[in-house]
Design a protein around this motif. Sequence first.
Motif, short mmCIF file in Angstrom:
data_model
loop_
_atom_site.label_atom_id
_atom_site.label_comp_id
_atom_site.label_asym_id
_atom_site.label_seq_id
_atom_site.Cartn_x
_atom_site.Cartn_y
_atom_site.Cartn_z
N PRO A 17 0.81 -1.08 0.07
CA PRO A 17 -0.37 0.20 -0.11
C PRO A 17 0.38 1.00 0.28
CG PRO A 17 -0.44 -1.71 1.84
CD PRO A 17 0.38 -1.70 0.79
N ASN A 20 1.88 1.84 -3.63
CA ASN A 20 1.12 2.18 -4.41
C ASN A 20 0.32 3.63 -3.84
OD1 ASN A 20 -0.57 1.88 -6.21
ND2 ASN A 20 -2.49 1.49 -5.28
N THR A 21 0.12 3.75 -2.89
CA THR A 21 0.53 5.34 -2.24
C THR A 21 1.29 6.35 -3.15
OG1 THR A 21 -1.23 4.72 -1.01
CG2 THR A 21 -0.72 6.71 -0.75
N ASN A 61 -0.18 -5.82 -5.74
CA ASN A 61 -1.68 -4.55 -5.87
C ASN A 61 -2.25 -5.25 -6.86
OD1 ASN A 61 -1.09 -2.26 -3.62
ND2 ASN A 61 1.34 -2.30 -4.26
N GLN A 64 -3.99 -7.64 -6.54
CA GLN A 64 -4.58 -8.07 -5.37
C GLN A 64 -6.49 -7.19 -6.62
OE1 GLN A 64 -5.66 -7.81 -1.53
NE2 GLN A 64 -4.49 -9.54 -1.96
N LYS A 68 -9.71 -9.06 -6.91
CA LYS A 68 -10.88 -8.66 -6.66
C LYS A 68 -12.03 -8.26 -7.51
CE LYS A 68 -9.01 -6.66 -2.05
NZ LYS A 68 -9.36 -5.25 -1.14
N ASN A 95 -12.70 5.66 -2.89
CA ASN A 95 -12.79 4.09 -2.11
C ASN A 95 -12.59 3.06 -2.80
OD1 ASN A 95 -14.20 5.07 0.58
ND2 ASN A 95 -15.32 6.34 -0.47
N VAL A 98 -8.22 -1.33 -4.29
CA VAL A 98 -7.26 -1.46 -3.64
C VAL A 98 -6.26 -0.02 -3.14
CG1 VAL A 98 -4.43 -2.08 -3.96
CG2 VAL A 98 -6.69 -2.84 -5.49
N GLN A 99 -6.34 0.26 -1.99
CA GLN A 99 -4.98 0.82 -0.84
C GLN A 99 -4.26 1.62 -1.94
OE1 GLN A 99 -4.66 0.34 3.12
NE2 GLN A 99 -3.21 1.82 3.38
N GLY A 100 -4.84 3.04 -1.34
CA GLY A 100 -4.04 3.76 -2.85
C GLY A 100 -4.52 4.75 -3.81
N ARG A 171 -10.16 11.36 -8.98
CA ARG A 171 -8.86 11.32 -8.16
C ARG A 171 -8.52 12.71 -8.06
NH1 ARG A 171 -8.25 6.84 -4.25
NH2 ARG A 171 -5.73 7.78 -4.18
#
Length: 198
Positions: A17, A20-21, A61, A64, A68, A95, A98-100, A171
């Motif tokens: 994460p 990715n962020t 990432n 994931q 999903k 939201n 995947v985080q980020g 974003r």
Amino acid sequence: MNRAEKTRQFIIEKTAPVFNTKGVAATAVTDIMEATKMAKGSLYVHFQNKEELSHCAVDWNLRQLTDKFKTEAEKYTGAKNKFFGLLDYLSDPLNPPVQGGCPMMNFGMEADDTSPVIRDKVYQTICDVQQGIMDILEKGIADGEFNSNWNYKEFAMKAYAMIEGGILVARVSQDISQMKMLMDILKRELNEHAAETH
């Protein structure tokens, strides 16, 4: 998995994460140490360098995200329901699954000029996702849900590009209204190609 493999996997999952962020270039070793609560020396027992870890984090990432997608699609029966379900699933980029945010976009834009290895990983995932959309639509045609003369491959590529573009706008603007509009356009177009019997 033995203990070393478990630790290696732990490091990947904790740092994925962050990469990715923040991006690969902006993620410092101190960020990695903070995320894992491990000393620098301990990290390099499991990874040759930050580059090797970043490649593993990118893989994680991307996997994931695709996992999903598949899980979400499997909740629905019928091609139209699957496609609509995926559109709803992706309709709020603030939201993300995947985080980020979307790792295809995040890593793809950064790696375009900096890392051929990561660029190739992202490109392969883009191809896999586009093929996944095509597979759903092709099955819909085979099952009589959609008109047999529909150029579903063209639609799949357009849909993918619209979704990614919508994610970027949402974003950057911190507003999902345009994304919702794009999703409605795609749903409307899909309905236009529905076979008469459905």
